[in-house]
Write an enzyme that holds these catalytic residues in place. Structure first.
Site, PDB file in Angstrom:
ATOM      1  N   GLY A   1       0.821  -1.195   0.000  1.00  0.00           N
ATOM      2  CA  GLY A   1       0.000   0.000   0.000  1.00  0.00           C
ATOM      3  C   GLY A   1       0.861   1.254   0.000  1.00  0.00           C
ATOM      4  CB  CYS A   2       0.116   4.684  -1.106  1.00  0.00           C
ATOM      5  SG  CYS A   2      -1.570   4.866  -0.450  1.00  0.00           S
ATOM      6  CE1 TYR A   3      -1.426   8.317   3.866  1.00  0.00           C
ATOM      7  CE2 TYR A   3      -3.309   6.836   3.791  1.00  0.00           C
ATOM      8  CZ  TYR A   3      -2.795   8.114   3.754  1.00  0.00           C
ATOM      9  OH  TYR A   3      -3.641   9.191   3.622  1.00  0.00           O
TER      10      TYR A   3
ATOM     11  CB  THR B   1       5.336   2.317   0.130  1.00  0.00           C
ATOM     12  OG1 THR B   1       4.774   1.134  -0.462  1.00  0.00           O
ATOM     13  CG2 THR B   1       6.653   2.646  -0.569  1.00  0.00           C
ATOM     14  CB  SER B   2       5.367   6.773   2.880  1.00  0.00           C
ATOM     15  OG  SER B   2       4.258   6.671   3.756  1.00  0.00           O
TER      16      SER B   2
END
EC number: 1.2.1.38
Length: 346
Positions: A148-150, A152-153
């Site tokens: 997911g995007c969150y 990953t960060s």
């Protein structure tokens, strides 16, 4: 040439896959699907693709798709992906799934946050597709769960600290801000212009966001023990981008310079992670449209906390770009093929 199908091509992640793969020298897109837009030319749905793609969107028929493709990207909502991924695998196709359906290892955990899983045995077989942490396993996988995007960060931001046991895992707080494209392309009142413009709000407050178990799963593996984090996402009025500010208490005395040295060593040789100089911090505008994750670090000596700031494009490193990176690894291509574009600025 690797023949590739994109299942669920009419969303933002689908069109980003098409944009990135258009420049990939080893890939030919042979099939694109969309239940809502079947029968339409892809360039009609996305005018940015005019004169570059002559493909027509099709209904989702796995056997017909598998006849024309060697590799499958599934860019579908959760549940929809798990209905078709097993069929593609049985037909001998390798898959990168961009949904949440195969990210969690524990079927009970998936059920707690989503619904009962239709094929829990595949949860054990899938590989979590964060290349900087799982490169060797990704290379041999038939099914890669694109992160997911969150997550990953946050995971890239914390990995060196947890791996080296330099922070107390119980003190982690992650505060993330995302552009509106992270909510997808389907119509929702909360994402209308007048609802979002000139505003800035938190959501999923109090440990309610579905990315939490994914973040905790991967951070626990890095830490070598189960951990829980405080995570609060925010919606900001921009198209794309995620900025995560992460706080934790160090286990001993450490300086900003020492942290930078640690991060540079940990991510040495990584094509898509950029560690910024001391005193410099990421901006979403510096990674927009690119597959980079920019990371800045500081020690707050007044409070005794470590502060990590990471920035990604939620649609690229947080979704489609990372999916292409995984495809490259799975097929023995250079990891940066199709992903060399610099950020769009301004």
């Amino acid at each position: 040439m690797l023949k590739v199908a994109i299942v669920g091509a009419s969303g933002y992640t689908g069109v980003e896959l098409l944009r990135l793969l258009h420049c990939h020298p080893e890939v030919a897109i042979t099939c694109v699907t969309s239940e809502q837009s079947a029968g339409k030319a892809i360039s009609e749905v996305f005018p940015t693709l005019r004169s570059r793609y002559n493909l027509v969107l099709e209904n989702l028929e796995p056997v017909r798709i598998a006849d024309r493709a060697d590799f499958i990207f599934t860019a579908l909502p959760h549940k929809a992906a798990m209905e078709v991924v097993p069929t593609f695998l049985k037909l001998g196709k390798r898959v990168v799934d961009l949904s949440a359906d195969y990210r969690l290892r524990d079927a009970k955990e998936y059920e707690a946050w989503y619904e009962p899983h239709m094929n829990p045995t595949l949860l054990e077989q899938s590989v979590y597709g964060l290349p900087e942490l799982r490169r060797e396993k990704i290379a041999g996988a038939d099914l890669v769960a694109n992160p997911g995007c969150y997550p990953t960060s946050v995971i890239l931001g914390l990995a060196p600290l947890l791996k080296k046991k330099l922070i107390d895992p119980a003190t982690i707080i992650a505060d993330s801000k995302s552009g509106v494209s992270g909510a997808g392309r389907s119509a929702k009142v909360d994402n209308l212009y007048c609802e979002v413009n000139d505003g800035f709000k938190a959501y999923g407050v109090g440990g309610a966001h579905r990315h939490i178990p994914e973040i905790e799963q991967e951070l626990s593996l890095l830490a070598g023990k189960q951990l829980k984090i405080s995570f609060t996402p925010h919606l900001v009025p921009m198209d794309r981008g995620i900025l995560s500010t992460i706080y934790a208490t160090p286990t001993g005395a450490v300086s900003s310079a020492e942290l930078l040295e640690l991060y540079r060593a940990y991510y040495q040789g990584e094509a898509f992670v950029r560690i910024l100089p001391e005193g410099s911090f990421p901006s979403t505008s510096h990674v927009r449209g690119s597959n980079f994750c920019d990371i800045g670090l500081a020690v707050d000596n007044r409070t005794g906390r470590v502060v990590v700031v990471s920035a990604i494009d939620n649609l690229i490193k947080g979704a489609s770009g990372q999916a292409v990176q995984n495809m490259n690894i799975m097929n023995g291509f250079p990891e940066n093929l199709g992903l060399e574009a610099l950020a769009l600025f301004p």
